[in-house]
Design a protein around this motif. Structure first.
Motif, short mmCIF file in Angstrom:
data_model
loop_
_atom_site.label_atom_id
_atom_site.label_comp_id
_atom_site.label_asym_id
_atom_site.label_seq_id
_atom_site.Cartn_x
_atom_site.Cartn_y
_atom_site.Cartn_z
N LYS A 1 11.26 77.38 54.57
CA LYS A 1 12.28 76.68 53.79
C LYS A 1 11.64 75.68 52.82
CE LYS A 1 16.56 74.09 54.25
NZ LYS A 1 17.53 73.51 55.17
N ARG A 2 10.63 74.95 53.29
CA ARG A 2 9.98 73.94 52.43
C ARG A 2 9.23 74.59 51.28
NH1 ARG A 2 10.56 70.29 49.53
NH2 ARG A 2 9.01 68.67 49.30
N PHE A 3 8.49 75.66 51.57
CA PHE A 3 7.77 76.37 50.50
C PHE A 3 8.74 76.92 49.48
CE2 PHE A 3 3.77 77.61 53.18
CZ PHE A 3 3.38 76.28 53.21
N SER A 4 9.84 77.48 49.95
CA SER A 4 10.85 78.03 49.05
C SER A 4 11.44 76.93 48.16
CB SER A 4 11.96 78.70 49.86
OG SER A 4 12.97 79.17 49.02
N ARG A 5 11.69 75.77 48.74
CA ARG A 5 12.26 74.66 47.96
C ARG A 5 11.28 74.18 46.88
NH1 ARG A 5 17.20 72.92 46.68
NH2 ARG A 5 16.84 71.02 45.53
N THR B 1 11.25 76.86 44.13
CA THR B 1 12.49 76.85 43.35
C THR B 1 12.50 75.68 42.37
OG1 THR B 1 13.74 77.93 45.10
CG2 THR B 1 15.01 76.66 43.50
N ASP B 2 12.18 74.49 42.86
CA ASP B 2 12.18 73.30 42.00
C ASP B 2 11.12 73.41 40.90
OD1 ASP B 2 14.23 72.26 43.49
OD2 ASP B 2 12.99 70.81 44.56
N LEU B 3 9.96 73.95 41.24
CA LEU B 3 8.89 74.09 40.23
C LEU B 3 9.28 75.11 39.15
CD1 LEU B 3 5.87 73.93 42.68
CD2 LEU B 3 6.39 72.25 40.87
N ILE B 4 9.90 76.19 39.55
CA ILE B 4 10.35 77.21 38.59
C ILE B 4 11.44 76.64 37.67
CG2 ILE B 4 11.63 79.39 38.38
CD1 ILE B 4 10.05 80.29 40.95
N LYS B 5 12.35 75.85 38.25
CA LYS B 5 13.44 75.25 37.47
C LYS B 5 13.00 74.03 36.66
CE LYS B 5 17.56 76.05 40.16
NZ LYS B 5 18.49 75.41 41.12
N ASN B 6 11.73 73.62 36.85
CA ASN B 6 11.19 72.44 36.18
C ASN B 6 11.95 71.17 36.60
OD1 ASN B 6 9.29 71.19 34.52
ND2 ASN B 6 10.61 71.31 32.72
N THR B 7 12.32 71.11 37.90
CA THR B 7 13.07 69.97 38.42
C THR B 7 12.38 69.32 39.62
OG1 THR B 7 14.40 71.41 39.85
CG2 THR B 7 15.31 70.88 37.66
N THR C 1 -2.38 74.26 46.53
CA THR C 1 -3.62 74.14 45.78
C THR C 1 -3.54 74.85 44.44
OG1 THR C 1 -4.87 74.12 47.85
CG2 THR C 1 -6.12 74.56 45.83
N ASN C 2 -3.96 74.17 43.39
CA ASN C 2 -4.12 74.77 42.07
C ASN C 2 -5.45 75.51 42.13
OD1 ASN C 2 -5.02 75.22 39.39
ND2 ASN C 2 -3.78 73.50 38.63
N ILE C 3 -5.43 76.84 42.06
CA ILE C 3 -6.66 77.62 42.23
C ILE C 3 -7.53 77.62 40.97
CG2 ILE C 3 -5.74 79.04 44.09
CD1 ILE C 3 -5.25 81.27 42.03
N VAL C 4 -7.03 77.04 39.88
CA VAL C 4 -7.82 76.93 38.65
C VAL C 4 -8.73 75.71 38.72
CG1 VAL C 4 -7.72 76.63 36.14
CG2 VAL C 4 -6.08 78.14 37.27
N ASN C 5 -8.17 74.55 39.13
CA ASN C 5 -8.97 73.32 39.13
C ASN C 5 -9.19 72.72 40.53
OD1 ASN C 5 -6.54 72.07 39.79
ND2 ASN C 5 -6.20 71.26 37.74
N ASN C 6 -8.68 73.39 41.55
CA ASN C 6 -8.82 72.98 42.95
C ASN C 6 -8.16 71.65 43.31
OD1 ASN C 6 -10.18 75.28 43.95
ND2 ASN C 6 -12.03 74.57 42.93
N LYS C 7 -7.30 71.12 42.46
CA LYS C 7 -6.52 69.94 42.82
C LYS C 7 -5.41 70.40 43.75
CE LYS C 7 -7.47 67.29 38.64
NZ LYS C 7 -6.86 66.59 37.48
N PHE C 8 -4.95 69.49 44.62
CA PHE C 8 -3.96 69.92 45.61
C PHE C 8 -3.00 68.81 46.03
CE2 PHE C 8 -7.83 68.60 47.73
CZ PHE C 8 -7.37 67.76 48.74
N TYR C 9 -1.96 69.23 46.71
CA TYR C 9 -0.91 68.38 47.25
C TYR C 9 -0.87 68.61 48.76
CZ TYR C 9 3.86 66.89 48.38
OH TYR C 9 4.95 66.29 48.95
N ILE C 10 -0.64 67.57 49.53
CA ILE C 10 -0.49 67.66 50.98
C ILE C 10 0.93 67.23 51.34
CG2 ILE C 10 -1.22 66.72 53.23
CD1 ILE C 10 -3.44 68.35 52.02
N GLY C 11 1.57 68.01 52.21
CA GLY C 11 2.90 67.66 52.68
C GLY C 11 3.09 68.08 54.12
N SER C 12 4.23 67.72 54.69
CA SER C 12 4.55 68.16 56.04
C SER C 12 6.01 68.60 56.07
CB SER C 12 4.31 67.05 57.06
OG SER C 12 5.17 65.95 56.84
N THR C 13 6.33 69.41 57.05
CA THR C 13 7.67 69.97 57.14
C THR C 13 7.99 70.35 58.58
OG1 THR C 13 9.15 71.68 56.27
CG2 THR C 13 6.86 72.33 56.67
#
Length: 134
Positions: A26-30, A33-39, A9-21
């Protein structure tokens, strides 16, 4: 509990993503990592993180469940919560899908699965809820 459905959840605008794992850490870390690397492969989520910063996103577990039910429960949450950051209305790896899939689980079945899975086998859950075993 290792497997289940999560929400970013984006706590600024309350938009969000739903996923499963099958394994939350491991999934949160991935994702991070990808968001920090802009990938990150989800450009909506990536652009939002680029704009607001990763510190303005909350990672949370919505439900734990047997791994065999992750996709079905993810689809149920997508159908009912209408996440803004998901690229597809279909749970799983279906980027670019041109069809919409709806969860075939009722709300009562979801509640039963979530409450019974700790003490009941997958086969017994399927029989009890009259659903095909996944």
């Amino acid at each position: 509990m290792k497997s289940g459905v999560y929400k970013i959840t984006n706590i600024v605008n309350n938009k969000f993503y739903i996923g499963s794992t099958v394994y939350f850490p491991k999934r949160f870390s991935r994702h991070k990592t990808d968001l920090i690397k802009n990938t990150h492969n989800n450009k909506k989520l990536q652009n939002s993180v680029n704009k607001y910063g990763l510190d303005n996103f909350k990672f949370e577990v919505l439900a734990t469940c047997p791994k065999e039910y992750c996709i079905r429960l993810e689809q149920w949450f997508i159908d009912n919560l209408k996440p803004e950051y998901n690229l597809s209305p279909t749970a799983g790896n279906n980027l670019g899908s041109r069809y919409k899939r709806r969860s075939n689980l009722t709300e009562e079945q979801v509640i039963t699965i979530l409450s019974d899975y700790k003490t009941t086998s997958i086969k017994d859950i399927a029989i009890k809820n009259n659903i095909k075993e996944v």
